[in-house]
Design an enzyme around this catalytic site. Sequence first.
Site, short mmCIF file in Angstrom:
data_model
loop_
_atom_site.label_atom_id
_atom_site.label_comp_id
_atom_site.label_asym_id
_atom_site.label_seq_id
_atom_site.Cartn_x
_atom_site.Cartn_y
_atom_site.Cartn_z
N ARG A 86 0.86 -1.18 0.00
CA ARG A 86 0.00 0.00 0.00
C ARG A 86 0.90 1.24 0.00
O ARG A 86 1.67 1.46 0.92
CB ARG A 86 -0.93 0.01 1.21
CG ARG A 86 -1.95 1.15 1.16
CD ARG A 86 -3.01 0.99 2.24
NE ARG A 86 -4.00 2.07 2.12
CZ ARG A 86 -3.91 3.26 2.71
NH1 ARG A 86 -2.85 3.52 3.48
NH2 ARG A 86 -4.84 4.17 2.55
N GLU A 153 -5.17 -8.87 -4.52
CA GLU A 153 -3.86 -9.37 -4.94
C GLU A 153 -3.39 -10.53 -4.07
O GLU A 153 -2.91 -11.55 -4.58
CB GLU A 153 -2.83 -8.24 -4.92
CG GLU A 153 -2.98 -7.25 -6.05
CD GLU A 153 -2.14 -6.00 -5.89
OE1 GLU A 153 -2.27 -5.10 -6.73
OE2 GLU A 153 -1.36 -5.94 -4.92
#
Length: 595
Positions: A86, A153
């Site tokens: 992130r 993911e």
Amino acid sequence: MGDEGAEGRAGVMVTDYEWSACCQLSISGHTAMGERSREIDGVEANDDAAANDETTRGASSAHTSTEGQGLAPSSGYDYEVFLSFRGPDTRAAFTDFLYTRMKDAGIRVYKDDEELRVGEEFAPELLQAVNQSKISIPIFSKGYPSSVWCLKEVAQMVECQKISGQKIMPIFYDVAPSEVRHQTGGYGEAFRSHKNKKRHDEKTMQEWKDALTAVGAINGWNLHGKWENRREGEFAKALTEEVFQKLKKAYLAVSDHLVSVDNHVDAIMIMMGAQTSETRIIGIHGMGGIGKTTIAKLIYNKLLLDFEYRCFLGDIRETSKRQGIQFLQKQLIRDILKIDGIKIIKEMLSDKRVLLLLDDVDRTEHMDALVGNHGWFGKGSKLIITTRNKQVLNVPEEDLYEVGLMDPYQSLQLFSKHAFRRDSPLDEYINQSKRAVEIAGGLPLALEVIGSHLGRVGQDKDMWDAELEKLERVPHDKVQSKLKISFDALDFRQQHMFFDIACLFIEYDKNILVHFWDESNFYPKVDMKVLRNMSLIKINEYNEVWMHDQLRDLGREIILKKSGMQKEKQSRVWDPEEGLDLLTRHNVKSSPSPV
């Protein structure tokens, strides 16, 4: 990573790189800063982990890129590594370090410049990138589960692991593995937020949880709250090194059946001063089949991650014969600097710290053209040269390392690895194995070849005995061809002396032989030095001439072939009974050598 926005996650795909001569840019650094989390086998995930996706508010996405390289992938993989992280949590620091290290390692990078992903569809190129990667690395941070893209993911990674065995190497950046595994703390809050927004059904969120549970249980790198001043750049080096090793990029292939080579490697590493800034040229010499190339490759593999510029030039003797020394010079420049054209090596590399392995150098011209002297390469360069002929190595005696024969215990172990695929012989084959080891005389090549050959014979002791009887007189073809390379490099007089020793003069006093050859218009002092430098003979502590049994048998086999297997036509006869028979039954013509 570049500027991709202030928020969100970023994905990095690292592509495969093909090397023409195992030469590439490298990484350095060996210190691992992470504490391994516990390892639990078994990964669970549902098949539909990639469904029902959307981009969270403020998320940005990027991929590393393959821009402009145009090299084909290997092993059916378009990418080697997929990084999932992130952006706001790690991009500016840790991920940047990791990206840079991978790039410095010669890994090409594909970059998707989209600032923001829009919509709920899982982008096809992103799905393909995860599916085709060899290794996936999720970097778990506090904000990781708040990104739907990150969750999708990691779910896809688990699916790939289940289907194709993809490796997952998780990094627990600022969260504990248990928080990821059990979705507690911030991870629990993130899922409560997703549930409250009612944008995803229970099945989808359960798939994400299952994926986190599975990956959180994998043995990974735990950086959570352990060090106040983490050296993230140094850790990135260590992690890249581990990935590099798993991918086996640029490592030179060596046999899986090695025995007792560590002592050679350690000794040469000390000679080389691997951790010093001194430029060193180390010569490794010894008879054919002794293991010089294997040892040199192991040293190269140990050092390569510390060098930005490196190159392996193999089989220099044959390559220079076929294509000339200028081809090798051009290859050296091209592989280190990635440019074409013949340049003056000294001018191009004098400021570069280089790791160079030159294998099977057999002429002084090779050294002059490819190495020159220490000044040709930058400070701290390390050069490793293997040769059969010590005389071509223009380096101080303290920088020479001669590879010796294996002792009986090591020999038996190496033979057994090839004959029985284990470290010791089967009980019922002890005697035959010891006999084979004696024939090989501690020469690794002979042990490998004879072991593999007898292993293919099967479990027929009579056939083993028959094969061993033959091998006691005639070296195996593969061993002969390897040893004959050194013989073929000799001139006529040197070959004549080689035959004399092989057939007649083993364990004779050196001074007696010098006198004998002096009387025959030879140059024994000069030529015996050549034979010694090429590891074809040795002079023992009693001043006696010694020759390895395999070389002795090679010489005798050449004599037999030249005579058409007719004893009366042999130039030399070494069996006393056969010699006496010839003297009494035939009129033997005189020759320069005694019969």
